[in-house]
Scaffold this motif. Structure first.
Motif, PDB file in Angstrom:
ATOM      1  N   VAL A   1       0.726  -1.132   0.027  1.00  8.61           N
ATOM      2  CA  VAL A   1       0.140   0.008   0.049  1.00  8.61           C
ATOM      3  C   VAL A   1       0.823   1.095   0.183  1.00  8.61           C
ATOM      4  O   VAL A   1       0.511   1.953  -0.778  1.00  8.61           O
ATOM      5  N   ILE A   2       1.872   1.411   0.816  1.00 12.30           N
ATOM      6  CA  ILE A   2       2.870   2.366   1.049  1.00 12.30           C
ATOM      7  C   ILE A   2       3.495   2.620  -0.404  1.00 12.30           C
ATOM      8  O   ILE A   2       3.663   3.601  -0.939  1.00 12.30           O
ATOM      9  N   GLU A   3       4.036   1.712  -1.013  1.00  8.81           N
ATOM     10  CA  GLU A   3       4.730   1.648  -2.473  1.00  8.81           C
ATOM     11  C   GLU A   3       3.674   2.223  -3.553  1.00  8.81           C
ATOM     12  O   GLU A   3       4.005   2.991  -4.263  1.00  8.81           O
ATOM     13  N   ARG A   4       2.647   1.630  -3.496  1.00  5.72           N
ATOM     14  CA  ARG A   4       1.487   2.223  -4.479  1.00  5.72           C
ATOM     15  C   ARG A   4       1.424   3.777  -4.169  1.00  5.72           C
ATOM     16  O   ARG A   4       1.083   4.503  -5.076  1.00  5.72           O
ATOM     17  N   THR A   5       1.241   4.062  -3.088  1.00  6.67           N
ATOM     18  CA  THR A   5       1.032   5.646  -2.589  1.00  6.67           C
ATOM     19  C   THR A   5       2.075   6.390  -3.125  1.00  6.67           C
ATOM     20  O   THR A   5       1.836   7.481  -3.640  1.00  6.67           O
ATOM     21  N   PHE A   6       3.217   5.825  -2.848  1.00 10.46           N
ATOM     22  CA  PHE A   6       4.431   6.738  -3.329  1.00 10.46           C
ATOM     23  C   PHE A   6       4.317   6.724  -4.823  1.00 10.46           C
ATOM     24  O   PHE A   6       4.768   7.641  -5.296  1.00 10.46           O
ATOM     25  N   GLY A   7       4.065   5.506  -5.600  1.00  9.00           N
ATOM     26  CA  GLY A   7       3.990   5.774  -6.846  1.00  9.00           C
ATOM     27  C   GLY A   7       2.998   6.477  -7.512  1.00  9.00           C
ATOM     28  O   GLY A   7       3.503   7.497  -8.434  1.00  9.00           O
ATOM     29  N   VAL A   8       1.866   6.714  -7.023  1.00 10.09           N
ATOM     30  CA  VAL A   8       0.913   7.707  -7.233  1.00 10.09           C
ATOM     31  C   VAL A   8       1.229   9.166  -7.209  1.00 10.09           C
ATOM     32  O   VAL A   8       1.132  10.101  -7.906  1.00 10.09           O
TER      33      VAL A   8
ATOM     34  N   ASN B   1      -9.226  12.375  -8.941  1.00 10.74           N
ATOM     35  CA  ASN B   1      -9.025  11.122  -8.607  1.00 10.74           C
ATOM     36  C   ASN B   1      -9.075   9.864  -9.828  1.00 10.74           C
ATOM     37  O   ASN B   1      -8.291   9.036  -9.504  1.00 10.74           O
ATOM     38  N   ASP B   2      -9.666  10.343 -10.681  1.00  6.23           N
ATOM     39  CA  ASP B   2      -9.928   9.447 -11.969  1.00  6.23           C
ATOM     40  C   ASP B   2      -8.324   9.263 -12.832  1.00  6.23           C
ATOM     41  O   ASP B   2      -8.066   8.189 -12.948  1.00  6.23           O
ATOM     42  N   VAL B   3      -7.787  10.163 -12.920  1.00  3.75           N
ATOM     43  CA  VAL B   3      -6.359  10.245 -13.285  1.00  3.75           C
ATOM     44  C   VAL B   3      -5.368   9.103 -12.507  1.00  3.75           C
ATOM     45  O   VAL B   3      -4.603   8.376 -12.651  1.00  3.75           O
ATOM     46  N   GLU B   4      -5.616   9.518 -10.831  1.00  4.82           N
ATOM     47  CA  GLU B   4      -4.820   8.894  -9.970  1.00  4.82           C
ATOM     48  C   GLU B   4      -5.077   7.268 -10.103  1.00  4.82           C
ATOM     49  O   GLU B   4      -4.094   6.506 -10.098  1.00  4.82           O
ATOM     50  N   ARG B   5      -6.448   7.196 -10.048  1.00  7.19           N
ATOM     51  CA  ARG B   5      -6.737   5.645 -10.166  1.00  7.19           C
ATOM     52  C   ARG B   5      -6.225   4.889 -11.399  1.00  7.19           C
ATOM     53  O   ARG B   5      -5.736   3.783 -11.241  1.00  7.19           O
ATOM     54  N   TYR B   6      -6.212   5.539 -12.509  1.00 10.91           N
ATOM     55  CA  TYR B   6      -5.798   5.146 -13.766  1.00 10.91           C
ATOM     56  C   TYR B   6      -4.099   4.791 -13.669  1.00 10.91           C
ATOM     57  O   TYR B   6      -3.671   3.725 -14.098  1.00 10.91           O
ATOM     58  N   ARG B   7      -3.566   5.703 -13.127  1.00 12.84           N
ATOM     59  CA  ARG B   7      -1.957   5.704 -13.029  1.00 12.84           C
ATOM     60  C   ARG B   7      -1.645   4.534 -12.126  1.00 12.84           C
ATOM     61  O   ARG B   7      -0.702   3.941 -12.182  1.00 12.84           O
ATOM     62  N   SER B   8      -2.590   4.245 -10.677  1.00  6.99           N
ATOM     63  CA  SER B   8      -2.265   3.251  -9.743  1.00  6.99           C
ATOM     64  C   SER B   8      -2.624   2.016 -10.400  1.00  6.99           C
ATOM     65  O   SER B   8      -1.811   0.947 -10.231  1.00  6.99           O
ATOM     66  N   ILE B   9      -3.601   1.755 -11.234  1.00  7.84           N
ATOM     67  CA  ILE B   9      -3.840   0.463 -11.916  1.00  7.84           C
ATOM     68  C   ILE B   9      -2.978   0.146 -13.031  1.00  7.84           C
ATOM     69  O   ILE B   9      -2.424  -1.057 -12.969  1.00  7.84           O
ATOM     70  N   ARG B  10      -2.455   1.171 -13.703  1.00  8.07           N
ATOM     71  CA  ARG B  10      -1.337   0.811 -14.837  1.00  8.07           C
ATOM     72  C   ARG B  10      -0.146   0.679 -14.123  1.00  8.07           C
ATOM     73  O   ARG B  10       0.715   0.086 -14.797  1.00  8.07           O
TER      74      ARG B  10
ATOM     75  N   THR C   1       3.139  -0.388 -11.667  1.00  6.23           N
ATOM     76  CA  THR C   1       4.034  -1.623 -11.509  1.00  6.23           C
ATOM     77  C   THR C   1       3.357  -2.241 -10.414  1.00  6.23           C
ATOM     78  O   THR C   1       2.846  -1.779  -9.332  1.00  6.23           O
ATOM     79  N   SER C   2       3.374  -3.491 -10.180  1.00  2.00           N
ATOM     80  CA  SER C   2       3.045  -4.440  -9.025  1.00  2.00           C
ATOM     81  C   SER C   2       3.936  -4.431  -8.116  1.00  2.00           C
ATOM     82  O   SER C   2       3.777  -5.124  -6.964  1.00  2.00           O
ATOM     83  N   GLY C   3       5.351  -4.141  -8.467  1.00  2.00           N
ATOM     84  CA  GLY C   3       6.194  -4.226  -7.345  1.00  2.00           C
ATOM     85  C   GLY C   3       7.017  -5.499  -7.506  1.00  2.00           C
ATOM     86  O   GLY C   3       7.982  -5.597  -6.935  1.00  2.00           O
ATOM     87  N   ARG C   4       6.640  -6.569  -8.357  1.00  2.00           N
ATOM     88  CA  ARG C   4       7.214  -7.678  -8.240  1.00  2.00           C
ATOM     89  C   ARG C   4       8.562  -7.589  -8.797  1.00  2.00           C
ATOM     90  O   ARG C   4       9.525  -8.534  -8.336  1.00  2.00           O
ATOM     91  N   SER C   5       8.988  -6.783  -9.619  1.00  2.00           N
ATOM     92  CA  SER C   5      10.255  -6.442 -10.480  1.00  2.00           C
ATOM     93  C   SER C   5      11.374  -6.190  -9.441  1.00  2.00           C
ATOM     94  O   SER C   5      12.533  -6.576  -9.336  1.00  2.00           O
ATOM     95  N   GLU C   6      10.848  -5.420  -7.991  1.00  2.00           N
ATOM     96  CA  GLU C   6      11.620  -5.179  -7.014  1.00  2.00           C
ATOM     97  C   GLU C   6      11.800  -5.964  -5.926  1.00  2.00           C
ATOM     98  O   GLU C   6      12.448  -5.803  -4.957  1.00  2.00           O
ATOM     99  N   ILE C   7      11.138  -7.165  -6.078  1.00  2.00           N
ATOM    100  CA  ILE C   7      10.965  -8.149  -4.931  1.00  2.00           C
ATOM    101  C   ILE C   7      12.351  -8.434  -4.422  1.00  2.00           C
ATOM    102  O   ILE C   7      12.696  -8.406  -3.410  1.00  2.00           O
ATOM    103  N   GLY C   8      13.425  -9.022  -5.513  1.00  2.00           N
ATOM    104  CA  GLY C   8      14.733  -9.471  -5.197  1.00  2.00           C
ATOM    105  C   GLY C   8      15.332  -8.464  -4.575  1.00  2.00           C
ATOM    106  O   GLY C   8      16.282  -8.523  -3.539  1.00  2.00           O
ATOM    107  N   HIS C   9      15.366  -7.130  -5.106  1.00  6.79           N
ATOM    108  CA  HIS C   9      16.033  -5.953  -4.402  1.00  6.79           C
ATOM    109  C   HIS C   9      15.703  -5.954  -3.186  1.00  6.79           C
ATOM    110  O   HIS C   9      16.225  -5.538  -2.289  1.00  6.79           O
ATOM    111  N   PHE C  10      14.291  -5.723  -2.864  1.00  4.35           N
ATOM    112  CA  PHE C  10      13.670  -5.624  -1.362  1.00  4.35           C
ATOM    113  C   PHE C  10      14.423  -6.620  -0.468  1.00  4.35           C
ATOM    114  O   PHE C  10      14.884  -6.421   0.644  1.00  4.35           O
ATOM    115  N   ASP C  11      14.295  -7.837  -0.939  1.00  2.51           N
ATOM    116  CA  ASP C  11      14.993  -8.850   0.070  1.00  2.51           C
ATOM    117  C   ASP C  11      16.414  -8.778   0.192  1.00  2.51           C
ATOM    118  O   ASP C  11      16.677  -8.987   1.372  1.00  2.51           O
TER     119      ASP C  11
END
Length: 140
Positions: free
Chosen positions: A42-49, A89-98, A100-110
């Motif tokens: 949730v925090i990562e998505r918020t920072f992304g938006v 909010n419509d623009v923000e919703r679109y951007r948050s849906i579009r 990244t899921s964060g999966r590409s950073e899983i290894g880095h976070f680990d």
């Protein structure tokens, strides 16, 4: 306020895709890790938006550090104001849906989490254990 890194429990599942939907988590450490990972997402998505909305945050110009801090605070205040009043909010919703899921950073976070957990202070481990006990106490 405590300072430090609140690391997940080592040797337990951590990433949301590792858990099955509606799975009952019996081990307290596993429950903590699941909630920790959910909150981090949730925090990562918020920072992304926030960063998508305020392009200046992607590459802050080489202003004085105090000015950079003011830019960050100002965009945060404006972001929260817009969200509170549902402006754009419509623009923000679109951007948050579009976004990244964060999966590409899983290894880095680990890797980062592992390095920081080595330096993890006893005080933060006590905080984590108290949170875990509180999570489990809510079920009783």
């Amino acid at each position: 306020m405590k300072t430090g890194f609140l690391a997940p429990y080592k040797w337990e599942r951590y990433h949301i895709p590792e858990f099955r939907p509606r799975e009952v988590l019996h081990r307290p450490e596993e429950r903590f890790n699941y909630l920790h990972s959910s909150l981090r997402s949730v925090i990562e998505r918020t920072f992304g938006v926030w960063k998508n909305k305020w392009k200046i945050l992607r590459n802050i110009p080489p202003f004085h550090i105090r000015t950079q801090g003011h830019i960050i605070v100002a965009t945060m205040v404006l972001h929260n104001f817009f969200r509170a009043h549902e402006i754009n909010n419509d623009v923000e919703r679109y951007r948050s849906i579009r976004g990244t899921s964060g999966r590409s950073e899983i290894g880095h976070f680990d890797a980062v989490a592992h390095m920081i957990s080595i330096l993890d202070e006893i005080e933060m481990k006590v905080v984590r254990d108290n949170i875990t006990a509180s999570i489990c106490a809510d079920d009783n």
